[in-house]
Design an enzyme around this catalytic site. Structure first.
Site, PDB file in Angstrom:
ATOM      1  N   GLU A  48      -6.555  -2.630   3.256  1.00 30.59           N
ATOM      2  CA  GLU A  48      -7.193  -1.315   3.432  1.00 30.59           C
ATOM      3  C   GLU A  48      -6.187  -0.204   3.146  1.00 30.59           C
ATOM      4  O   GLU A  48      -6.503   0.789   2.471  1.00 30.59           O
ATOM      5  CB  GLU A  48      -7.707  -1.153   4.862  1.00 30.59           C
ATOM      6  CG  GLU A  48      -8.909  -1.982   5.228  1.00 30.59           C
ATOM      7  CD  GLU A  48      -9.162  -1.922   6.729  1.00 30.59           C
ATOM      8  OE1 GLU A  48      -8.790  -0.901   7.353  1.00 30.59           O
ATOM      9  OE2 GLU A  48      -9.707  -2.890   7.281  1.00 30.59           O
ATOM     10  N   ASP A  52      -6.749   2.372   0.096  1.00 30.55           N
ATOM     11  CA  ASP A  52      -6.895   3.808   0.338  1.00 30.55           C
ATOM     12  C   ASP A  52      -6.067   4.602  -0.671  1.00 30.55           C
ATOM     13  O   ASP A  52      -6.526   5.608  -1.223  1.00 30.55           O
ATOM     14  CB  ASP A  52      -6.465   4.123   1.771  1.00 30.55           C
ATOM     15  CG  ASP A  52      -6.486   5.611   2.068  1.00 30.55           C
ATOM     16  OD1 ASP A  52      -7.583   6.182   2.146  1.00 30.55           O
ATOM     17  OD2 ASP A  52      -5.407   6.206   2.220  1.00 30.55           O
ATOM     18  N   ASN A 121     -13.909   0.644   5.426  1.00 31.92           N
ATOM     19  CA  ASN A 121     -12.691  -0.162   5.424  1.00 31.92           C
ATOM     20  C   ASN A 121     -12.815  -1.347   4.473  1.00 31.92           C
ATOM     21  O   ASN A 121     -11.843  -1.725   3.800  1.00 31.92           O
ATOM     22  CB  ASN A 121     -12.385  -0.657   6.838  1.00 31.92           C
ATOM     23  CG  ASN A 121     -11.978   0.467   7.772  1.00 31.92           C
ATOM     24  OD1 ASN A 121     -11.596   1.549   7.335  1.00 31.92           O
ATOM     25  ND2 ASN A 121     -12.065   0.224   9.067  1.00 31.92           N
ATOM     26  N   GLU A 124     -12.259  -0.163   0.840  1.00 35.46           N
ATOM     27  CA  GLU A 124     -10.843   0.080   0.561  1.00 35.46           C
ATOM     28  C   GLU A 124     -10.071  -1.227   0.451  1.00 35.46           C
ATOM     29  O   GLU A 124      -9.198  -1.373  -0.416  1.00 35.46           O
ATOM     30  CB  GLU A 124     -10.243   0.968   1.644  1.00 35.46           C
ATOM     31  CG  GLU A 124     -10.766   2.394   1.618  1.00 35.46           C
ATOM     32  CD  GLU A 124     -10.188   3.255   2.715  1.00 35.46           C
ATOM     33  OE1 GLU A 124     -10.256   4.486   2.585  1.00 35.46           O
ATOM     34  OE2 GLU A 124      -9.657   2.700   3.710  1.00 35.46           O
TER      35      GLU A 124
END
Length: 231
Positions: A48, A52, A121, A124
């Site tokens: 994650e 991101d 989440n 990502e």
């Protein structure tokens, strides 16, 4: 009982084939699932974190090329609208990835907010896995088609009071507003945020809400109503 993962179905949705499918399985593994099934070697949290950054880079590049005359401030706030949890939730929904999430039975996803967080989440983490497996190009090929077209992105810059305030202060004062968030409780005792917005060190507006994002919007709206005669 552990669940099986239909790797081919996910690869079809992503239009990407993993050389290391283990990365995809890790991306699908919510921390709560690993808690219930210790045999799951790793959960998605590190992916994650990476995903991101990948998402932020691709969206930044896309906006930079799409709007060559847009200043840094509006590029930044527009990017924020395209990489936040709600946006990532929508991307997950568009690709129908949520059904593949490995999540513990005890994890509460009944609330809409909980589902948004878990799906954001997941998106990502999958991007992080794709990046590690194939590099930036396949990650870009997944992200860009999910983004709104140019005509749909333009209203995002002005609908949000924060964006409008930023545009106003940049045009009139050549500065950006800054926000300060303080803990706050509503009359019924629910926790929330008291946000103050400052321009050139002066307090322009305040907002009170259960989420920091909403409190920031309210503060920006108050600032606009006080200082921008057009609003």
């Amino acid at each position: 009982m552990q669940h099986t993962v239909d790797i081919q179905a996910i690869e079809s949705k992503l239009n990407f084939t993993f050389s290391h499918p283990r990365l995809l399985i890790t991306a699908l593994t919510h921390p709560s699932y690993r808690n219930e099934f210790p045999s799951a070697e790793e959960d998605s949290e590190r992916l994650e974190f990476l995903g991101d950054a990948v998402l932020g880079l691709v969206v930044t590049e896309h906006l930079f090329l799409l709007f060559p005359a847009l200043n840094e401030g509006l590029l930044s706030t527009t990017r924020a609208a395209l990489v936040n949890a709600e946006a990532c939730f929508e991307y997950t929904q568009k690709l129908s990835l949520g059904e593949h999430l490995l999540i513990g039975r005890g994890e509460k996803m009944q609330s809409h907010r909980g589902k948004i967080s878990a799906y954001a989440n997941l998106f990502e983490a999958i991007l992080g896995a794709v990046y590690l497996d194939g590099g930036l190009s396949p990650a870009r090929q997944i992200i860009v088609p999910l983004l709104p077209d140019k005509e749909s992105i333009l209203p995002l810059m002005l609908v949000n009071p924060k964006n409008r305030l930023q545009q106003f202060t940049q045009q009139t004062l050549k500065v950006l507003p800054s926000y300060k968030a303080l803990p706050w409780k509503s009359e019924d005792g629910s926790p929330g945020y008291h946000v103050q917005v400052f321009v050139n060190g002066d307090l322009w507006g305040e907002g009170f809400a259960g989420s920091k994002k909403e409190a920031e919007k309210l503060a920006a709206k108050q600032a606009l109503s006080t200082h921008d005669n057009k609003n």
